[in-house]
Design a protein around this motif. Structure first.
Motif, PDB file in Angstrom:
ATOM      1  N   MET A  93       0.832  -1.203   0.000  1.00  0.00           N
ATOM      2  CA  MET A  93       0.000   0.000   0.000  1.00  0.00           C
ATOM      3  C   MET A  93       0.872   1.261   0.000  1.00  0.00           C
ATOM      4  SD  MET A  93      -1.060   2.654   2.167  1.00  0.00           S
ATOM      5  CE  MET A  93      -0.359   2.000   3.673  1.00  0.00           C
ATOM      6  N   LYS A  94       1.891   1.248   0.822  1.00  0.00           N
ATOM      7  CA  LYS A  94       2.803   2.398   0.913  1.00  0.00           C
ATOM      8  C   LYS A  94       3.499   2.647  -0.426  1.00  0.00           C
ATOM      9  CE  LYS A  94       6.956   3.980   3.349  1.00  0.00           C
ATOM     10  NZ  LYS A  94       7.985   3.628   4.368  1.00  0.00           N
ATOM     11  N   ASP A  95       3.991   1.580  -1.048  1.00  0.00           N
ATOM     12  CA  ASP A  95       4.675   1.709  -2.334  1.00  0.00           C
ATOM     13  C   ASP A  95       3.722   2.200  -3.428  1.00  0.00           C
ATOM     14  OD1 ASP A  95       6.950   0.751  -1.098  1.00  0.00           O
ATOM     15  OD2 ASP A  95       6.689  -1.310  -1.805  1.00  0.00           O
ATOM     16  N   LYS A  96       2.491   1.751  -3.363  1.00  0.00           N
ATOM     17  CA  LYS A  96       1.507   2.075  -4.405  1.00  0.00           C
ATOM     18  C   LYS A  96       0.956   3.485  -4.281  1.00  0.00           C
ATOM     19  CE  LYS A  96      -2.821   0.238  -6.347  1.00  0.00           C
ATOM     20  NZ  LYS A  96      -3.824  -0.874  -6.198  1.00  0.00           N
ATOM     21  N   TRP A  97       0.641   3.914  -3.054  1.00  0.00           N
ATOM     22  CA  TRP A  97      -0.056   5.180  -2.846  1.00  0.00           C
ATOM     23  C   TRP A  97       0.798   6.254  -2.179  1.00  0.00           C
ATOM     24  CZ3 TRP A  97      -4.154   5.167  -5.737  1.00  0.00           C
ATOM     25  CH2 TRP A  97      -4.872   3.974  -5.944  1.00  0.00           C
ATOM     26  N   GLY A  98       1.997   5.896  -1.736  1.00  0.00           N
ATOM     27  CA  GLY A  98       2.850   6.877  -1.063  1.00  0.00           C
ATOM     28  C   GLY A  98       2.319   7.284   0.300  1.00  0.00           C
ATOM     29  N   VAL A  99       1.588   6.393   0.937  1.00  0.00           N
ATOM     30  CA  VAL A  99       0.971   6.681   2.235  1.00  0.00           C
ATOM     31  C   VAL A  99       1.747   5.962   3.335  1.00  0.00           C
ATOM     32  CG1 VAL A  99      -1.103   6.333   3.650  1.00  0.00           C
ATOM     33  CG2 VAL A  99      -1.316   7.025   1.247  1.00  0.00           C
ATOM     34  N   PRO A 100       2.192   6.681   4.373  1.00  0.00           N
ATOM     35  CA  PRO A 100       2.931   6.029   5.458  1.00  0.00           C
ATOM     36  C   PRO A 100       2.044   5.024   6.197  1.00  0.00           C
ATOM     37  CG  PRO A 100       2.344   8.272   6.063  1.00  0.00           C
ATOM     38  CD  PRO A 100       2.014   8.123   4.607  1.00  0.00           C
ATOM     39  N   ILE A 101       2.606   3.903   6.525  1.00  0.00           N
ATOM     40  CA  ILE A 101       1.844   2.791   7.081  1.00  0.00           C
ATOM     41  C   ILE A 101       1.102   3.151   8.367  1.00  0.00           C
ATOM     42  CG2 ILE A 101       2.096   0.502   8.149  1.00  0.00           C
ATOM     43  CD1 ILE A 101       4.348  -0.051   6.119  1.00  0.00           C
ATOM     44  N   HIS A 102       1.725   3.953   9.212  1.00  0.00           N
ATOM     45  CA  HIS A 102       1.137   4.211  10.529  1.00  0.00           C
ATOM     46  C   HIS A 102      -0.166   5.000  10.469  1.00  0.00           C
ATOM     47  CE1 HIS A 102       3.916   7.604   9.741  1.00  0.00           C
ATOM     48  NE2 HIS A 102       3.004   8.334  10.354  1.00  0.00           N
ATOM     49  N   VAL A 103      -0.393   5.749   9.396  1.00  0.00           N
ATOM     50  CA  VAL A 103      -1.613   6.571   9.312  1.00  0.00           C
ATOM     51  C   VAL A 103      -2.864   5.711   9.088  1.00  0.00           C
ATOM     52  CG1 VAL A 103      -2.818   8.393   8.044  1.00  0.00           C
ATOM     53  CG2 VAL A 103      -0.394   8.656   8.632  1.00  0.00           C
ATOM     54  N   PRO A 104      -2.934   4.900   8.025  1.00  0.00           N
ATOM     55  CA  PRO A 104      -4.127   4.064   7.871  1.00  0.00           C
ATOM     56  C   PRO A 104      -4.277   3.023   8.974  1.00  0.00           C
ATOM     57  CG  PRO A 104      -2.468   3.447   6.244  1.00  0.00           C
ATOM     58  CD  PRO A 104      -2.013   4.723   6.877  1.00  0.00           C
ATOM     59  N   MET A 105      -3.166   2.572   9.548  1.00  0.00           N
ATOM     60  CA  MET A 105      -3.272   1.602  10.633  1.00  0.00           C
ATOM     61  C   MET A 105      -3.925   2.232  11.869  1.00  0.00           C
ATOM     62  SD  MET A 105      -2.289  -1.472   9.798  1.00  0.00           S
ATOM     63  CE  MET A 105      -1.804  -2.315  11.311  1.00  0.00           C
ATOM     64  N   ALA A 106      -3.591   3.478  12.145  1.00  0.00           N
ATOM     65  CA  ALA A 106      -4.218   4.178  13.271  1.00  0.00           C
ATOM     66  C   ALA A 106      -5.698   4.419  12.999  1.00  0.00           C
ATOM     67  CB  ALA A 106      -3.503   5.507  13.530  1.00  0.00           C
ATOM     68  N   MET A 107      -6.026   4.728  11.747  1.00  0.00           N
ATOM     69  CA  MET A 107      -7.421   4.928  11.371  1.00  0.00           C
ATOM     70  C   MET A 107      -8.203   3.621  11.447  1.00  0.00           C
ATOM     71  SD  MET A 107      -6.652   7.571   8.218  1.00  0.00           S
ATOM     72  CE  MET A 107      -8.295   7.510   7.504  1.00  0.00           C
ATOM     73  N   MET A 108      -7.570   2.526  11.037  1.00  0.00           N
ATOM     74  CA  MET A 108      -8.230   1.226  11.082  1.00  0.00           C
ATOM     75  C   MET A 108      -8.473   0.789  12.531  1.00  0.00           C
ATOM     76  SD  MET A 108      -7.136  -2.359   9.181  1.00  0.00           S
ATOM     77  CE  MET A 108      -7.136  -1.642   7.534  1.00  0.00           C
ATOM     78  N   TYR A 109      -7.522   1.086  13.407  1.00  0.00           N
ATOM     79  CA  TYR A 109      -7.712   0.801  14.828  1.00  0.00           C
ATOM     80  C   TYR A 109      -8.990   1.456  15.316  1.00  0.00           C
ATOM     81  CZ  TYR A 109      -6.924   1.009  19.909  1.00  0.00           C
ATOM     82  OH  TYR A 109      -7.068   0.902  21.275  1.00  0.00           O
ATOM     83  N   GLN A 110      -9.171   2.721  14.954  1.00  0.00           N
ATOM     84  CA  GLN A 110     -10.340   3.467  15.402  1.00  0.00           C
ATOM     85  C   GLN A 110     -11.631   2.940  14.783  1.00  0.00           C
ATOM     86  OE1 GLN A 110     -10.435   5.861  17.769  1.00  0.00           O
ATOM     87  NE2 GLN A 110     -12.671   5.754  17.539  1.00  0.00           N
ATOM     88  N   GLU A 111     -11.566   2.566  13.519  1.00  0.00           N
ATOM     89  CA  GLU A 111     -12.771   2.175  12.803  1.00  0.00           C
ATOM     90  C   GLU A 111     -13.272   0.782  13.164  1.00  0.00           C
ATOM     91  OE1 GLU A 111     -14.548   4.326  10.209  1.00  0.00           O
ATOM     92  OE2 GLU A 111     -13.575   5.338  11.892  1.00  0.00           O
TER      93      GLU A 111
END
Length: 219
Positions: free
Chosen positions: A61-79
């Motif tokens: 995901m990081k390689d594809k979208w340039g998104v740091p791993i910790h951001v969506p993981m923190a959002m997924m924790y919340q969701e």
């Protein structure tokens, strides 16, 4: 002389029990293979050590979208707290006494709503994607975060702003609907704090995570 009728009866009973046993074994296997949340969801290193395939998916995901791993993981924790089949709370009617469906169509790890998930599938051509599959869910979040950066100019590293977009939608964020929701702002701040915590933790273990199981044998 053998009693043919008795033999046939015995044979049919054996077949019956074999089928029952087969069904039981399949059910047991499915139950055992069901994806459970990580044991320690407060530590991203522990998450990825337990679910090594999740780290591979997050890195893709990081390689594809340039998104740091910790951001969506923190959002997924919340969701969803990393629950594959997470659902939103129920809606109630008749003075809150009778349950009546769910408050939204959100589902799965990312709690993606059905229309937004359909947009993701259409734009990425990922027709086989499932919301209860971690690989697809983390890729969806990478897509959304990347698009939030394009649409509203929110940094891919800004978990606070990204979560507000994720919850309110791009149009809602532009209209600043979150300003009327103090509880949402508070949650977004929690997501940001967790994101920074995850980022700090990941720095301590990412080198080992990137080695893979084969190279770890020589440590």
């Amino acid at each position: 002389m053998y009693d043919l009728a008795l033999i046939q009866k015995f044979t049919s009973q054996c077949v019956f029990f074999q089928k029952k046993l087969g069904v039981l074994l399949v059910a047991t296997c499915l139950a055992g293979c069901a994806v459970t949340p990580p044991q320690d969801i407060n530590n991203i290193c522990k998450i990825f050590e337990e679910k090594s395939s999740w780290y591979d998916a997050a890195q893709d995901m990081k390689d594809k979208w340039g998104v740091p791993i910790h951001v969506p993981m923190a959002m997924m924790y919340q969701e969803s707290s990393f629950r594959a089949t997470a659902l939103p709370s129920r809606d109630y009617v008749f003075f809150g006494l009778i349950p009546w469906g769910r408050i939204s169509s959100a589902y799965g790890y990312s709690q993606a709503k059905t229309p937004t998930w359909a947009d993701y599938i259409r734009e990425t051509n990922n027709s086989g994607a499932d919301r209860d599959d971690f690989d697809d869910a983390i890729d969806f979040m990478g897509w959304f975060i990347s698009k939030t950066y394009k649409v509203n100019g929110i940094s891919k590293w800004d978990a606070y702003g990204q979560y507000l977009n994720y919850h309110e939608g791009w149009g809602g964020f532009k209209r600043k609907t979150y300003r009327r929701k103090a509880w949402l702002v508070a949650v977004a701040k929690k997501v940001n704090t967790r994101s920074l915590q995850y980022a700090k933790q990941l720095k301590t273990c990412e080198e080992d995570l990137q080695k893979g199981w084969f190279l770890k044998l020589f440590d």
